[in-house]
Scaffold this motif. Structure first.
Motif, short mmCIF file in Angstrom:
data_model
loop_
_atom_site.label_atom_id
_atom_site.label_comp_id
_atom_site.label_asym_id
_atom_site.label_seq_id
_atom_site.Cartn_x
_atom_site.Cartn_y
_atom_site.Cartn_z
N ALA A 6 37.59 49.06 27.62
CA ALA A 6 36.28 49.59 27.20
C ALA A 6 35.37 48.50 26.67
O ALA A 6 34.15 48.56 26.86
CB ALA A 6 36.49 50.68 26.16
N HIS A 7 35.93 47.49 26.01
CA HIS A 7 35.05 46.44 25.48
C HIS A 7 34.36 45.66 26.59
O HIS A 7 33.25 45.19 26.42
CB HIS A 7 35.80 45.51 24.51
CG HIS A 7 36.90 44.71 25.11
ND1 HIS A 7 38.18 45.19 25.25
CD2 HIS A 7 36.91 43.45 25.60
CE1 HIS A 7 38.94 44.26 25.79
NE2 HIS A 7 38.19 43.20 26.02
N TYR A 8 35.01 45.54 27.76
CA TYR A 8 34.35 44.89 28.90
C TYR A 8 33.15 45.71 29.37
O TYR A 8 32.13 45.16 29.78
CB TYR A 8 35.32 44.68 30.06
CG TYR A 8 36.32 43.58 29.82
CD1 TYR A 8 35.93 42.28 29.53
CD2 TYR A 8 37.69 43.84 29.89
CE1 TYR A 8 36.84 41.27 29.32
CE2 TYR A 8 38.62 42.83 29.68
CZ TYR A 8 38.19 41.56 29.39
OH TYR A 8 39.09 40.56 29.17
N LEU A 9 33.29 47.02 29.34
CA LEU A 9 32.17 47.89 29.75
C LEU A 9 30.98 47.72 28.81
O LEU A 9 29.83 47.71 29.27
CB LEU A 9 32.63 49.34 29.80
CG LEU A 9 33.70 49.65 30.85
CD1 LEU A 9 34.16 51.09 30.72
CD2 LEU A 9 33.20 49.36 32.25
N TRP A 10 31.25 47.58 27.52
CA TRP A 10 30.16 47.34 26.59
C TRP A 10 29.49 46.00 26.87
O TRP A 10 28.27 45.87 26.77
CB TRP A 10 30.66 47.39 25.14
CG TRP A 10 30.84 48.80 24.64
CD1 TRP A 10 32.02 49.43 24.40
CD2 TRP A 10 29.81 49.75 24.34
NE1 TRP A 10 31.80 50.72 23.96
CE2 TRP A 10 30.44 50.93 23.91
CE3 TRP A 10 28.43 49.71 24.38
CZ2 TRP A 10 29.73 52.06 23.53
CZ3 TRP A 10 27.74 50.83 24.00
CH2 TRP A 10 28.37 51.99 23.59
N TRP A 11 30.28 45.00 27.18
CA TRP A 11 29.70 43.69 27.48
C TRP A 11 28.89 43.71 28.78
O TRP A 11 27.86 43.06 28.88
CB TRP A 11 30.79 42.61 27.53
CG TRP A 11 31.36 42.29 26.17
CD1 TRP A 11 30.75 42.47 24.96
CD2 TRP A 11 32.64 41.76 25.89
NE1 TRP A 11 31.59 42.08 23.94
CE2 TRP A 11 32.75 41.64 24.48
CE3 TRP A 11 33.72 41.37 26.68
CZ2 TRP A 11 33.88 41.14 23.86
CZ3 TRP A 11 34.85 40.87 26.05
CH2 TRP A 11 34.93 40.76 24.65
N ILE A 12 29.36 44.47 29.75
CA ILE A 12 28.59 44.62 31.00
C ILE A 12 27.27 45.32 30.71
O ILE A 12 26.21 44.92 31.20
CB ILE A 12 29.43 45.35 32.07
CG1 ILE A 12 30.58 44.46 32.53
CG2 ILE A 12 28.56 45.77 33.24
CD1 ILE A 12 31.61 45.16 33.39
N LEU A 13 27.34 46.39 29.90
CA LEU A 13 26.11 47.09 29.51
C LEU A 13 25.16 46.15 28.78
O LEU A 13 23.95 46.15 29.03
CB LEU A 13 26.44 48.30 28.63
CG LEU A 13 25.23 49.08 28.10
CD1 LEU A 13 24.43 49.68 29.25
CD2 LEU A 13 25.68 50.15 27.13
N LEU A 43 34.99 46.81 19.58
CA LEU A 43 36.03 47.53 20.32
C LEU A 43 37.18 46.61 20.70
O LEU A 43 38.32 47.05 20.81
CB LEU A 43 35.43 48.19 21.56
CG LEU A 43 36.21 49.35 22.15
CD1 LEU A 43 36.44 50.42 21.11
CD2 LEU A 43 35.48 49.91 23.34
N TRP A 44 36.90 45.36 20.88
CA TRP A 44 37.96 44.38 21.16
C TRP A 44 38.85 44.21 19.93
O TRP A 44 40.06 44.06 20.04
CB TRP A 44 37.30 43.07 21.58
CG TRP A 44 38.24 41.95 21.89
CD1 TRP A 44 39.22 41.94 22.83
CD2 TRP A 44 38.27 40.68 21.26
NE1 TRP A 44 39.86 40.74 22.83
CE2 TRP A 44 39.30 39.93 21.86
CE3 TRP A 44 37.52 40.09 20.25
CZ2 TRP A 44 39.59 38.63 21.49
CZ3 TRP A 44 37.82 38.79 19.89
CH2 TRP A 44 38.85 38.08 20.50
N LEU A 45 38.21 44.23 18.75
CA LEU A 45 38.96 44.10 17.51
C LEU A 45 39.69 45.39 17.12
O LEU A 45 40.78 45.35 16.55
CB LEU A 45 38.03 43.68 16.36
CG LEU A 45 37.39 42.30 16.49
CD1 LEU A 45 36.36 42.09 15.40
CD2 LEU A 45 38.45 41.22 16.45
N VAL A 46 39.06 46.55 17.41
CA VAL A 46 39.64 47.85 17.07
C VAL A 46 39.69 48.69 18.35
O VAL A 46 38.84 49.54 18.58
CB VAL A 46 38.79 48.57 15.99
CG1 VAL A 46 39.46 49.88 15.55
CG2 VAL A 46 38.51 47.67 14.83
N PRO A 47 40.70 48.47 19.21
CA PRO A 47 40.74 49.15 20.51
C PRO A 47 40.99 50.66 20.43
O PRO A 47 40.75 51.38 21.40
CB PRO A 47 41.88 48.46 21.25
CG PRO A 47 42.65 47.71 20.23
CD PRO A 47 41.78 47.52 19.06
#
Length: 148
Positions: A6-13, A43-47
């Motif tokens: 999910a953190h990758y999706l936030w970074w893409i956004l 999200l990377w820190l708290v998955p």
């Protein structure tokens, strides 16, 4: 097939929003993009963060980042230097300066030496060589008075 965290999706956004800022300049999408990037880091820190918590945190971060820009950064960027309001208005920069007449003021009109040029002046009748002070500008004519 795709196993994106999910953190990758936030970074893409975040990248999409910041790229969108290039197409539609302003400030809005840049700061929301930075909030999305911050969500990716969070999200990377708290998955284990749930979807609803992500949405609420993103809204809070987006609002906070936009407000921080509007209240803190923008006023500093818009601050003008003293005298910059006359930057490209040469005649207005002459207000308060003193010059010598190279043509006497007769019937309210004459010429003064400004640097290596001549400017039309208007004011009370004065003889050639008098020193005048610029008090106002009207078009390309300097309004003058006798220098004290």
């Amino acid at each position: 097939m795709w196993d994106l965290s999910a953190h990758y999706l936030w970074w893409i956004l975040a990248l999409l929003l910041i790229a969108g800022e290039l197409l539609v300049p302003g400030y809005f999408m840049l700061w929301i993009g930075l909030a999305a990037a911050a969500m990716g880091v969070l999200l990377w820190l708290v998955p284990s963060l749930g979807l609803l918590a992500q949405a609420v945190l993103f809204a809070v971060l987006a609002f906070a980042s936009c407000m921080a820009y509007a209240r803190l950064l923008r006023p500093r960027l818009e601050r003008s230097e003293p005298g910059s309001e006359r930057l490209n208005r040469r005649a207005e920069q002459m207000i308060g300066q003193r010059y010598e007449l190279i043509e006497p003021i007769v019937n309210g009109r004459g010429k003064a030496c400004v640097g290596d040029g001549q400017w039309l002046v208007s004011g009370p009748d004065l003889p050639l060589g008098s020193t005048v002070e610029v008090v106002a500008v009207e078009g390309t004519t300097l309004k003058v008075r006798p220098a004290a």
